[in-house]
Design an enzyme around this catalytic site. Structure first.
Site, PDB file in Angstrom:
ATOM      1  N   ARG A 120       0.810  -1.242   0.000  1.00  0.00           N
ATOM      2  CA  ARG A 120       0.000   0.000   0.000  1.00  0.00           C
ATOM      3  C   ARG A 120       0.839   1.287   0.000  1.00  0.00           C
ATOM      4  NH1 ARG A 120      -3.326  -2.793   3.969  1.00  0.00           N
ATOM      5  NH2 ARG A 120      -4.945  -3.889   2.811  1.00  0.00           N
ATOM      6  N   LYS A 142       3.251  11.056 -11.629  1.00  0.00           N
ATOM      7  CA  LYS A 142       2.410  10.183 -12.459  1.00  0.00           C
ATOM      8  C   LYS A 142       3.145   8.869 -12.648  1.00  0.00           C
ATOM      9  CE  LYS A 142      -0.507  13.137 -15.289  1.00  0.00           C
ATOM     10  NZ  LYS A 142      -0.812  13.576 -16.662  1.00  0.00           N
ATOM     11  N   GLU A 184       9.412  16.882 -25.086  1.00  0.00           N
ATOM     12  CA  GLU A 184       8.771  17.286 -23.821  1.00  0.00           C
ATOM     13  C   GLU A 184       9.307  18.637 -23.346  1.00  0.00           C
ATOM     14  OE1 GLU A 184       6.209  15.743 -22.897  1.00  0.00           O
ATOM     15  OE2 GLU A 184       6.436  13.556 -22.852  1.00  0.00           O
ATOM     16  N   LYS A 226       7.172  22.664 -14.720  1.00  0.00           N
ATOM     17  CA  LYS A 226       6.366  21.521 -14.293  1.00  0.00           C
ATOM     18  C   LYS A 226       6.001  21.642 -12.807  1.00  0.00           C
ATOM     19  CE  LYS A 226       5.328  16.760 -14.698  1.00  0.00           C
ATOM     20  NZ  LYS A 226       5.508  15.486 -15.333  1.00  0.00           N
ATOM     21  N   GLU A 236      -4.419  16.387 -11.672  1.00  0.00           N
ATOM     22  CA  GLU A 236      -4.952  16.718 -12.994  1.00  0.00           C
ATOM     23  C   GLU A 236      -6.475  16.846 -13.006  1.00  0.00           C
ATOM     24  OE1 GLU A 236      -2.745  15.041 -16.357  1.00  0.00           O
ATOM     25  OE2 GLU A 236      -4.638  14.984 -17.461  1.00  0.00           O
ATOM     26  N   ARG A 240      -3.282  20.820 -14.921  1.00  0.00           N
ATOM     27  CA  ARG A 240      -2.181  19.908 -15.253  1.00  0.00           C
ATOM     28  C   ARG A 240      -2.341  19.289 -16.637  1.00  0.00           C
ATOM     29  NH1 ARG A 240       1.023  15.493 -11.476  1.00  0.00           N
ATOM     30  NH2 ARG A 240       2.311  14.701 -13.175  1.00  0.00           N
ATOM     31  N   ASN A 244      -0.102  17.825 -21.282  1.00  0.00           N
ATOM     32  CA  ASN A 244      -0.323  16.774 -22.282  1.00  0.00           C
ATOM     33  C   ASN A 244      -0.433  17.335 -23.693  1.00  0.00           C
ATOM     34  OD1 ASN A 244      -0.386  14.472 -20.596  1.00  0.00           O
ATOM     35  ND2 ASN A 244      -2.367  15.156 -19.831  1.00  0.00           N
ATOM     36  N   HIS A 247       0.026  15.106 -26.680  1.00  0.00           N
ATOM     37  CA  HIS A 247      -0.022  13.713 -26.220  1.00  0.00           C
ATOM     38  C   HIS A 247      -1.263  12.967 -26.702  1.00  0.00           C
ATOM     39  CE1 HIS A 247       3.234  15.139 -23.763  1.00  0.00           C
ATOM     40  NE2 HIS A 247       3.370  14.004 -23.129  1.00  0.00           N
ATOM     41  N   HIS A 251      -0.139   9.690 -28.143  1.00  0.00           N
ATOM     42  CA  HIS A 251      -0.454   8.373 -27.568  1.00  0.00           C
ATOM     43  C   HIS A 251      -1.120   7.477 -28.616  1.00  0.00           C
ATOM     44  CE1 HIS A 251      -0.414   9.752 -23.048  1.00  0.00           C
ATOM     45  NE2 HIS A 251       0.788   9.605 -23.568  1.00  0.00           N
ATOM     46  N   HIS A 264       8.116   7.657 -27.442  1.00  0.00           N
ATOM     47  CA  HIS A 264       7.092   8.533 -26.860  1.00  0.00           C
ATOM     48  C   HIS A 264       7.281   9.989 -27.330  1.00  0.00           C
ATOM     49  CE1 HIS A 264       4.311  10.179 -23.894  1.00  0.00           C
ATOM     50  NE2 HIS A 264       5.262  11.017 -23.531  1.00  0.00           N
TER      51      HIS A 264
END
Ligand code: NAD
Ligand code: GLY
Length: 363
Positions: A120, A142, A184, A226, A236, A240, A244, A247, A251, A264
């Site tokens: 956990r 993330k 990025e 960032k 997000e 935030r 992206n 992206h 993606h 990526h």
């Protein structure tokens, strides 16, 4: 050495940026010698950078284990995650064990997710070794693995205890990976800091030549931007999402081509051109800005056109893949668009217009 702080309630942490950055008990927030450390890395990075990290950890922990995963985006999956869990359980790692992610974004995202879920939640430290990971993926918490149906679909928000960006590690980074990281970096300009975009335009040659001062500025400024965004919207719920930019299309390219075929950053690069073109067609920016961004992306050695994912219905395939994006709401795709240089907005767009953009931006 420079540092940037991520300000989050109860979970603030530092990003250390420099050359030959030494890990210390203080920076790891350990009051005494630590018990067990587990370093997760891959077969490529282990050969290049593991010995130095082990040498520094040996002074700080009683026992150190290493997990070497196979290299590549294709291994950012549940099997690799289970290898981490299997090893840690066999070694009887407890909740005080500290996980170290030594590698690029793939290792960082997977190790972070393992740390978020093992018993956990246990502490973890990011030691990013690609430009992409130093300017983006190691920062902000993330964590994820891919699912065959969609990129980074299984994951958690879970912050590291420390991020150590050692610029020395970039010396061994291949040119294609450096360029992928620059995607990025470039994104921060149009969405948040147009002056940084100007700096990149005048400094791109130095960055590509791995000039140490130029790289230090790239990592520092990217992390500062960032940090500002993540500090305001960790999970997000709004702001935030601007990180992206590019992206949503990117993606789709990664998943549509098969993970690992396009890097990526390469998907993000072509995706930024598509998102900019969509912004232009929605009347948010002019053609000159799309050209300016496209030129910068090209100079970074990155693709500016997307690939054909389906010869019969290319736009249809992109749309199908983009609907699985985490920003989608009720099946409606939400795009990060440029709303004037240095400012981003998240909104939907008519499918017909998106189809036109895809047709114009793929080859
Ligand atoms: P990567 O981790 O696959 O690393 C790229 C390649 O470089 C790999 O082959 C790796 O072994 C090699 N490598 C790493 N460090 C090296 C070094 N110093 N010298 C030589 N080779 C080295 O890819 P990446 O571009 O670092 O990261 C991409 C991943 O990051 C994607 O999975 C993406 O989804 C994720 N990502 C996450 C976030 C986030 O916020 N968590 C943000 C952006 C991207
Ligand atoms: N890489 C996007 C984010 O961290 O939100």
């Amino acid at each position: 050495m420079n540092s940037v702080r991520i300000e989050l309630p109860d979970r603030e942490y530092d990003i250390l940026i420099g050359s030959d950055v030494e890990l210390t008990l203080n920076s790891l927030r350990l009051s005494a010698l630590g018990g067990v450390a587990v370093v997760v890395t891959n077969t490529v990075v282990a050969k290049l950078h593991l010995p130095r990290v082990l040498k520094s950890l040996e002074k700080l922990f009683k026992k150190i284990h290493v997990i070497e995963l196979p290299d590549g985006e294709i291994h950012k999956n549940w099997d690799s995650l289970n290898r981490i869990f299997d090893s840690m359980l066999q070694w009887e790692c407890d909740r005080k064990t500290v996980l170290f992610a030594l590698g690029g974004g793939v290792i960082g995202d997977m190790t972070g997710f393992a740390a978020a879920t093992y018993m956990r939640g246990i502490p973890f430290v990011q030691i990013p070794t690609t430009l992409l990971a130093q300017v983006d993926s190691s920062v902000g918490g993330k964590t994820a693995v891919n699912h065959p149906i969609g990129k980074n679909m299984i994951g958690a928000f879970y912050q590291p205890r420390l991020v150590v960006c050692d610029l020395n590690t970039l010396e061994t980074l291949p040119a294609r990976e450096l360029s992928a990281g620059l995607a990025e970096v470039i994104k921060y300009g149009p969405i948040a800091d147009i002056a940084f975009m100007g700096w990149l335009e005048s400094s791109m040659d130095a960055v590509l030549a791995k000039d140490r001062n130029a790289l230090a500025h790239v990592v520092q400024r990217s992390c500062e931007i960032k940090a500002l965004v993540v500090g305001q919207d960790e999970k997000e719920t709004g702001l935030r999402a601007i990180l992206n930019f590019g992206h949503t299309f990117g993606h789709a390219i990664e998943a549509g081509m098969g993970y690992g075929v396009w890097l990526h950053g390469e998907g993000v690069a072509a995706g930024m051109v598509m998102a900019a073109e969509l912004s232009r067609r929605l009347g948010l920016i002019d053609e000159a800005f799309v050209r300016r961004l496209t030129t910068l992306i090209q100079r970074a050695g990155l693709p500016t056109k997307g690939p054909i994912l389906d010869a019969a219905d290319n736009a249809g395939r992109y749309l199908e893949l983009m609907r699985i994006d985490k920003k989608s709401e009720g099946g409606e795709i939400r795009f990060v668009l440029i709303d004037g240089p240095g400012k981003a907005v998240v909104r939907s767009a008519p499918d017909a217009l998106v189809r036109q953009v895809i047709d114009a931006c793929c080859e």
